[in-house]
Enzyme design. Structure first.
Site, short mmCIF file in Angstrom:
data_model
loop_
_atom_site.label_atom_id
_atom_site.label_comp_id
_atom_site.label_asym_id
_atom_site.label_seq_id
_atom_site.Cartn_x
_atom_site.Cartn_y
_atom_site.Cartn_z
N HIS A 223 0.89 -1.11 0.08
CA HIS A 223 -0.08 0.08 0.10
C HIS A 223 0.91 1.41 -0.04
O HIS A 223 2.09 1.07 0.45
CB HIS A 223 -1.00 -0.06 1.31
CG HIS A 223 -0.42 0.48 2.31
ND1 HIS A 223 0.55 -0.05 3.06
CD2 HIS A 223 -0.88 1.72 3.16
CE1 HIS A 223 0.94 0.78 4.28
NE2 HIS A 223 -0.01 1.56 4.31
N TYR A 277 -5.75 7.70 4.79
CA TYR A 277 -5.35 8.49 6.28
C TYR A 277 -4.34 9.41 6.05
O TYR A 277 -3.49 9.30 5.14
CB TYR A 277 -5.18 7.03 7.08
CG TYR A 277 -3.87 6.47 6.58
CD1 TYR A 277 -2.48 6.69 7.45
CD2 TYR A 277 -3.75 5.02 5.74
CE1 TYR A 277 -1.37 5.87 6.91
CE2 TYR A 277 -2.68 4.43 5.33
CZ TYR A 277 -1.46 4.75 6.02
OH TYR A 277 -0.26 4.23 5.56
N ASP A 577 -16.61 -26.08 24.29
CA ASP A 577 -17.76 -27.05 25.04
C ASP A 577 -17.94 -28.11 23.82
O ASP A 577 -18.17 -28.10 22.72
CB ASP A 577 -18.93 -26.08 25.16
CG ASP A 577 -19.74 -25.69 23.82
OD1 ASP A 577 -18.96 -25.52 22.73
OD2 ASP A 577 -20.98 -25.68 23.75
#
Length: 850
Positions: A223, A277, A577
């Site tokens: 990126h 960003y 479980d």
């Protein structure tokens, strides 16, 4: 500390001296581990991995509790170390859909304990970030403890403050894993014998695992990031890109490492609507972009660091910056930045890079002990944001057997390295999956979204019949599992008055047919495909003694008895479980869920079994039908000569019988709270099993039932689901499962449970129902008492047999009493709700035992 001569022996070798490896070593030292050695192919502290080319931005809020918790721990650790700039973080919204998403951000932060999350108006955003074009945004989400870590300084701090020995410029050549045990790490500077080894090589994670014969799905992706030349708008900022790396050995372009070392003075920001960003680097600004087509890197071609080349940085590709190549974005990164931050439009760039980082097929880290090699641990696919927290978790897990943070045990179901399916290690598959995760990293993914690629990989013998019945298939662990059947659409009219409209976010990708299948099963009989569930055969002369040791319940019962039990870790946390069926004196069948269960649960049993006990995981080896509903006995009796009366085949017993010609192990158990059986048969008989039951039940209106109905029915009964309601972050008493514990037996985790009982159980799994709404709540929503978050929604659905919207949460004992009024904040709205006793449906079990 850092030393020069490589030792020939260590207790623990950590491969990789980036953010994660350094964190693991530091935390091992903090916990008292001795003789820990850390090695890296690059120089220290500028190793040449993603830890030093990353801009260090830390946004802490995530839909995932463990991601949020590890991020917050990391920010506190690095802040205390003086290598973290707590400037806050602002996520922007350019659309109403994103603004709704930011409201969820606030709720996740509230649920998981981040301080002071808040929504901002456009004006409030630009008060913090003056460079943002106010006309381009609708608002923002502000997290004041977000910020930026100084990567190089943080790595040096770890080295200086750890008792581990660090060695740079040391390349790993091979791992000695003879006999299924890690024995040594072979390097270009010699061999280090060891008892434990941690793989923390991130971008090289696939290659490192290959040395041990493991196919870990770690996909590197590029990126983009650029740092502008100094900008007039930051002329008054004290600090600029200068000489932070002077005197340090730096692989490749020094300007990149130098720029990343300069901290921000304003909140870090991101524009997820455009996959962007940003943060300032002193008087420059850094711009990061996921806004381009996925640039996958062959994990075998990561290459090595050299004096002139940093292997985790590739050449900047201008076309991906200036052209719109992302499948879900209309604008290029540059166009979107020019609109959002107009001052950058004509800026020149001081540094540019295509940096590499990694994704797993589900986008989550790969952490914990590997299944095939004892002593070999994974700490991969982790970013700076979460590195401190995961380093602590791995160290606690290795030293004490309990993955935990200081705040308590953590949920490992979504991060465990053993969760991956058998096919996930095929390179083309996981590279494609990683590419999709990259594409979605800043996207708003709808509830129950389903991929279109790599479908039809694992199918049950019932698949063709399910297709004919119009099954809507969801993918789970690679399996095609029916969520509902279009052939049951006529049932919607029959139950129309009992099926409320489900609008809004949580109603996306739902069908009223799921509700109709739920109600029909309560009234008649349905068949549910359980083939994705797994059986584990445990056999041998010491099988009973072994199971008594690993099971929390007393499973030394008569042949033909069924026991519900738990597998616990040393801290009493629930690993699984399971249903334990005694087929013979020294032969047992254990049944557990699908997905990650075979790898995590089965691997744990294999790891603990003595040589005198065989553990065989039959993943995909059996086909299973859940036959449930008031007419289940009438239908099954038509197909078998066995006595299946209530007295002849009581609840929680098992028989080996024939269904038509098909040999099956029948368990009289029910996961939906109705009379019924699970019918387990070898996979080659599966098709005939389906046909026999389906044809025999036509006059009884037998119907296929999908996973949607199973979800709502099991929640009405309060039956737990591993990875959702129960996991390693809860003990059996907190989870409301004391009946699955027999303290008269000696099992792993018993001492911790005894201590927990003595100290008192402060938190309990608790059902709540909405007072005056039929909306289905979203998981992760905060549950409030007097305006304060006391828990969050673990699981939620509509209880169609009750006419109530149901949620399960863990609440402090003081608020877990039936009748307590609470509120739930979901999608920005407050819902009044009430704590209830469980089970909500058929508390006397009259429908099951008849």
């Amino acid at each position: 500390m850092s030393t020069s001569e490589l030792p020939s022996q260590a207790e623990t070798v950590v491969i990789g001296a980036g953010a994660v490896g350094c964190s693991v070593a530091y935390h091992l030292s903090e916990l008292g581990a001795e003789n820990v050695v850390v090695i890296d192919q690059g120089p220290l502290p500028v190793t040449g991995g993603s830890s030093v080319h990353a801009p260090g931005i830390m946004f802490q809020t995530s839909p995932s509790k463990i991601q949020t918790k590890t991020a917050y721990y990391t920010s506190r650790l690095l802040s205390d170390a003086g290598v973290y700039d707590e400037v806050g973080g602002i996520e922007l919204a350019r659309s109403e859909k994103r603004m709704d998403f930011l409201r969820r951000r606030v709720e996740w932060a509230e649920s998981y304990g981040l301080p002071e999350p808040q929504l901002l108006s456009p004006e409030e955003v630009t008060d913090h970030l003056p460079m943002v074009n106010e006309d381009e945004i609708l608002g923002g989400y502000y997290s004041p403890t977000d910020g930026r870590v100084d990567g190089i300084s943080a790595l040096q701090w770890y080295v200086d403050n750890s008792d581990a020995d660090f060695y740079g410029n040391t390349e790993v050549a091979d791992l000695d894993v003879a006999g299924g045990q890690v024995n040594a790490v072979e390097t270009d500077r010699g061999t280090i014998e060891c008892e434990r080894c941690v793989m923390a090589t991130n971008n090289w994670g696939y290659q490192t695992a290959q040395m041990a014969g493991l196919d870990l799905p770690i996909a590197p992706v590029e990126h983009q990031y650029v740092v502008t030349e100094p900008m007039e708008e930051y002329a008054d900022v004290d600090g600029s890109v200068g000489d932070n790396t002077t005197g340090l050995e730096v692989p490749g372009e020094r300007t990149i490492a130098e720029a990343m070392s300069q901290g921000p003075t304003q909140p870090v920001g991101r524009d997820q609507d455009n996959s962007l960003y940003f943060r300032n680097h002193g008087d420059s600004i850094g711009l990061g972009s996921y806004n381009h087509e996925t640039l996958s890197v062959d994990p075998d071609d990561m290459g090595k660091n050299t004096e002139d080349h940093q292997a985790s940085v590739r050449g900047f590709t201008t076309e991906h910056w200036e052209q719109p190549t992302h499948a879900d974005r209309e604008k290029s990164a540059k166009q979107a930045f020019d609109e959002l931050l107009p001052a950058t439009q004509d800026a020149d760039y001081l540094a540019t890079e295509n940096g590499i980082f990694v994704f797993t097929p589900d986008g989550m880290p790969a952490v914990g002990p590997t299944a095939a090699v004892d002593g070999l641990w994974s700490a991969l696919a982790i970013w700076w944001t979460h590195s401190g927290g995961y380093g602590r978790i791995v160290a606690e897990w290795m030293e004490n057997g309990v993955p935990r943070l200081p705040s308590g045990p953590v949920d490992t179901s979504g991060i465990h390295v053993r969760r991956f399916e058998p096919h996930a290690g095929e390179k083309e598959y996981f590279v494609d999956k990683g590419a999709k995760r990259y594409q979605q990293v800043y996207s708003i993914v709808e509830p129950r979204w389903q991929p279109s690629e790599h479908r039809g990989l694992r199918t049950s013998p019932f698949y063709e019949h399910q297709q004919e019945l119009g099954a809507e298939f969801y993918q789970s662990g690679g399996w095609e599992t029916a969520q509902w059947y279009d052939s049951n659409a006529d049932l919607v009219d029959d139950y129309e008055e009992l099926i409320p409209e489900q609008d809004g976010w949580t109603g996306i990708n739902r069908s009223p047919i799921e509700a109709a299948e739920h109600l029909h099963t309560r009234d008649a009989v349905s068949m549910f495909d359980m083939t994705s569930f797994s059986s584990i055969m445990v056999e041998g002369p010491d099988a009973t003694e072994f199971l008594q040791r690993v099971c929390s319940n007393d499973v030394d019962s008569a042949v033909g008895k069924v026991r519900y039990s738990l597998l616990l870790n040393e801290g009493g946390g629930i690993l699984a479980d399971i249903t334990v069926v005694r087929l013979d004196d020294d032969r047992y069948m254990l049944t557990t869920g699908g997905g990650s269960s075979p790898g995590i649960h089965g691997g744990w049993l294999e790891q603990h079994a003595p040589d005198t006990v065989s553990v065989h995981i039959e993943e995909g080896g059996k086909s299973t039908i859940g036959l449930w509903g008031p007419n289940a006995r009438l239908l099954l009796q038509r197909c078998t000569d066995a006595d299946i009366s209530n007295s002849g085949f009581p609840y929680f017993t098992a028989k080996q019988l024939y269904v038509g010609e098909v040999p099956a192990v029948a368990l009289r158990v029910s996961y939906v709270g109705e009379l019924g059986w699970e019918l387990w048969t070898p996979v080659e008989y599966g098709r005939r099993l389906w046909e026999t039951l389906y044809e025999a039940g036509q006059d009884l209106d037998v119907r296929p039932m999908g996973g949607g109905a199973l979800s709502s029915m099991r929640l009405e009964k309060g039956y737990r689901l591993y990875g959702t309601d129960i996991d390693t972050d809860a003990n059996p008493y907190e989870a409301g499962l004391p009946f699955a514990v027999d303290m008269d037996t000696d099992f792993i985790g018993k001492e911790a449970l005894a201590q927990a009982k003595t100290e008192g159980i402060d938190t309990r799994a608790t059902p709540i129902t909405l007072d005056d709404s039929t909306d289905i709540l979203r998981t992760g929503c905060p549950v409030l008492v007097d305006g304060e978050a006391q828990g969050y929604v673990q699981a939620a659905d509509f209880g169609y047999s009750l006419g109530k919207s149901i949620a399960y949460t863990y609440l402090p004992a003081a608020y877990a009493e039936a009748g307590t009024a609470v509120q739930v904040r979901s999608e920005g709205e407050l819902y009044d709700a009430t704590v209830r006793d469980e089970p909500l449906f058929d508390p006397g079990r009259d429908r099951i035992i008849r």
